[in-house]
Design an enzyme around this catalytic site. Sequence first.
Site, PDB file in Angstrom:
ATOM      1  N   ARG A  87       0.885 -11.937  -3.663  1.00  0.00           N
ATOM      2  CA  ARG A  87       0.000 -11.011  -3.608  1.00  0.00           C
ATOM      3  C   ARG A  87      -0.911 -10.845  -4.799  1.00  0.00           C
ATOM      4  O   ARG A  87      -2.007 -10.471  -4.675  1.00  0.00           O
ATOM      5  CB  ARG A  87       1.027  -9.853  -3.640  1.00  0.00           C
ATOM      6  CG  ARG A  87       0.097  -8.340  -3.351  1.00  0.00           C
ATOM      7  CD  ARG A  87       1.258  -7.076  -2.952  1.00  0.00           C
ATOM      8  NE  ARG A  87       0.703  -5.713  -3.494  1.00  0.00           N
ATOM      9  CZ  ARG A  87       0.051  -5.278  -2.580  1.00  0.00           C
ATOM     10  NH1 ARG A  87      -0.361  -5.326  -1.597  1.00  0.00           N
ATOM     11  NH2 ARG A  87      -0.350  -3.934  -3.014  1.00  0.00           N
ATOM     12  N   TYR A 139      -6.072  -6.782 -12.418  1.00  0.00           N
ATOM     13  CA  TYR A 139      -6.444  -8.305 -12.094  1.00  0.00           C
ATOM     14  C   TYR A 139      -7.824  -8.818 -12.494  1.00  0.00           C
ATOM     15  O   TYR A 139      -8.013  -9.955 -12.815  1.00  0.00           O
ATOM     16  CB  TYR A 139      -6.755  -8.417 -10.445  1.00  0.00           C
ATOM     17  CG  TYR A 139      -5.518  -8.270  -9.613  1.00  0.00           C
ATOM     18  CD1 TYR A 139      -4.308  -9.140  -9.796  1.00  0.00           C
ATOM     19  CD2 TYR A 139      -5.386  -7.144  -8.881  1.00  0.00           C
ATOM     20  CE1 TYR A 139      -3.178  -8.699  -9.130  1.00  0.00           C
ATOM     21  CE2 TYR A 139      -3.981  -6.751  -8.184  1.00  0.00           C
ATOM     22  CZ  TYR A 139      -3.226  -7.567  -8.346  1.00  0.00           C
ATOM     23  OH  TYR A 139      -1.811  -7.472  -7.630  1.00  0.00           O
ATOM     24  N   LYS A 146       3.344   1.812   1.083  1.00  0.00           N
ATOM     25  CA  LYS A 146       4.156   2.823   0.312  1.00  0.00           C
ATOM     26  C   LYS A 146       3.914   4.279   0.950  1.00  0.00           C
ATOM     27  O   LYS A 146       2.721   4.710   1.337  1.00  0.00           O
ATOM     28  CB  LYS A 146       3.812   2.923  -1.269  1.00  0.00           C
ATOM     29  CG  LYS A 146       4.395   1.569  -1.797  1.00  0.00           C
ATOM     30  CD  LYS A 146       3.994   1.742  -3.186  1.00  0.00           C
ATOM     31  CE  LYS A 146       4.521   0.237  -4.077  1.00  0.00           C
ATOM     32  NZ  LYS A 146       4.216   0.496  -5.425  1.00  0.00           N
ATOM     33  N   ARG A 184       2.797  -6.759   1.183  1.00  0.00           N
ATOM     34  CA  ARG A 184       4.077  -6.552   0.209  1.00  0.00           C
ATOM     35  C   ARG A 184       5.159  -7.133   0.865  1.00  0.00           C
ATOM     36  O   ARG A 184       4.702  -7.351   2.250  1.00  0.00           O
ATOM     37  CB  ARG A 184       4.256  -5.415  -0.026  1.00  0.00           C
ATOM     38  CG  ARG A 184       3.332  -4.393  -1.014  1.00  0.00           C
ATOM     39  CD  ARG A 184       3.640  -2.879  -1.227  1.00  0.00           C
ATOM     40  NE  ARG A 184       2.671  -2.272  -2.054  1.00  0.00           N
ATOM     41  CZ  ARG A 184       1.762  -1.548  -1.821  1.00  0.00           C
ATOM     42  NH1 ARG A 184       1.611  -1.327   0.025  1.00  0.00           N
ATOM     43  NH2 ARG A 184       0.955  -1.114  -2.454  1.00  0.00           N
ATOM     44  N   HIS A 241       5.742 -11.431  -4.169  1.00  0.00           N
ATOM     45  CA  HIS A 241       4.586 -10.537  -5.096  1.00  0.00           C
ATOM     46  C   HIS A 241       3.681 -11.308  -5.929  1.00  0.00           C
ATOM     47  O   HIS A 241       2.836 -11.126  -6.175  1.00  0.00           O
ATOM     48  CB  HIS A 241       5.449  -9.593  -6.108  1.00  0.00           C
ATOM     49  CG  HIS A 241       4.695  -8.172  -6.038  1.00  0.00           C
ATOM     50  ND1 HIS A 241       4.769  -7.284  -5.173  1.00  0.00           N
ATOM     51  CD2 HIS A 241       4.254  -7.662  -7.233  1.00  0.00           C
ATOM     52  CE1 HIS A 241       4.032  -6.381  -5.487  1.00  0.00           C
ATOM     53  NE2 HIS A 241       3.518  -6.423  -6.655  1.00  0.00           N
ATOM     54  N   HIS A 255      -3.650   0.002  -2.709  1.00  0.00           N
ATOM     55  CA  HIS A 255      -3.565   0.530  -3.829  1.00  0.00           C
ATOM     56  C   HIS A 255      -4.175   2.238  -3.732  1.00  0.00           C
ATOM     57  O   HIS A 255      -4.987   2.495  -3.228  1.00  0.00           O
ATOM     58  CB  HIS A 255      -4.147   0.014  -4.853  1.00  0.00           C
ATOM     59  CG  HIS A 255      -3.475  -1.231  -5.577  1.00  0.00           C
ATOM     60  ND1 HIS A 255      -3.920  -2.100  -6.313  1.00  0.00           N
ATOM     61  CD2 HIS A 255      -2.251  -1.726  -5.197  1.00  0.00           C
ATOM     62  CE1 HIS A 255      -3.238  -2.886  -6.506  1.00  0.00           C
ATOM     63  NE2 HIS A 255      -1.994  -2.816  -6.117  1.00  0.00           N
TER      64      HIS A 255
END
Length: 290
Positions: free
Chosen positions: A239, A271, A169, A145, A236, A262
């Site tokens: 990514r 995806y 995150k 990211r 992004h 994730h």
Amino acid sequence: MITPFLEFLQFEKRSSAHTIKSYQTDLEQFQKYLLFQYDCAEPETAKAPMLRSWIVSLMEEGLNPSSINRKIAALRTFYGYLRKKKHIDSDPTKILSALKARKKLPAFVEEKSMEMLFEEGTFADDFEGLRDRVIMELLYGSGIRLSELVELELKDLNLPARTIRVFGKRSKERIVPVSTSLVQLLQKYIAQRAPEENTDVLLLTDSNKAIYPVFVQRKVKQYLSAVTTLSQKSPHVLRHTYATHLLNRGADLNAIKELLGHANLAATQIYTHNSIEKLKKSHQQAHPKA
């Protein structure tokens, strides 16, 4: 009762000005609909079928499901307030259900376009050009990211092992593998990098300061503009491109999940839609009865 409700949001709930304005717009639209359709001037006297009728009318107008859901949320908050203040006995929004929002497929750059990006001559033959190439190759070659890229430090690199450590995150740490060519590029960059300032930070601006999000966003937009006509040209998108190209070349979905950091597989499964669209296109072009 709309004005007291908005004052309640402002002074008691401390809602943002944007939220208050959005609720005001939605409720005033609803009030106009009630007056025109049912000769009902006060929303607090509206019955549940009237609310449903307004939602149906919005759907027939072709309004985006996410926008309709926002209006439903405004109605629920408004009637919840009326119920709390004992202005109504029952909540008419109980019959309303949120609409299923359309999933927007992630934009990505085609493989050939990415190959063009990294051809000779794209990046200037100086330290700034080398730094820009490192930025682009890190984003595309590791799928990290923007925030993870900006926070990268020298100590996060394990070049002999061909890995980098990133903090995602909620500061969740993960190890991401990188290619031999990217390792060589990083070694070249580090050898030319000014050692006297920001010794912990990996990537520096032209003035030897730590890079920052807007700096990276500008660089990505600049270089992607040369190889793609996508409206979105952001970190992004790189990514998304990383994940899509991995999946198209047979990578396991669970492995991609771990590489992207994730929390669950559902976030990664989006995806697969791009890959299915690619399969459909191939089928249409190649099958005799397509």
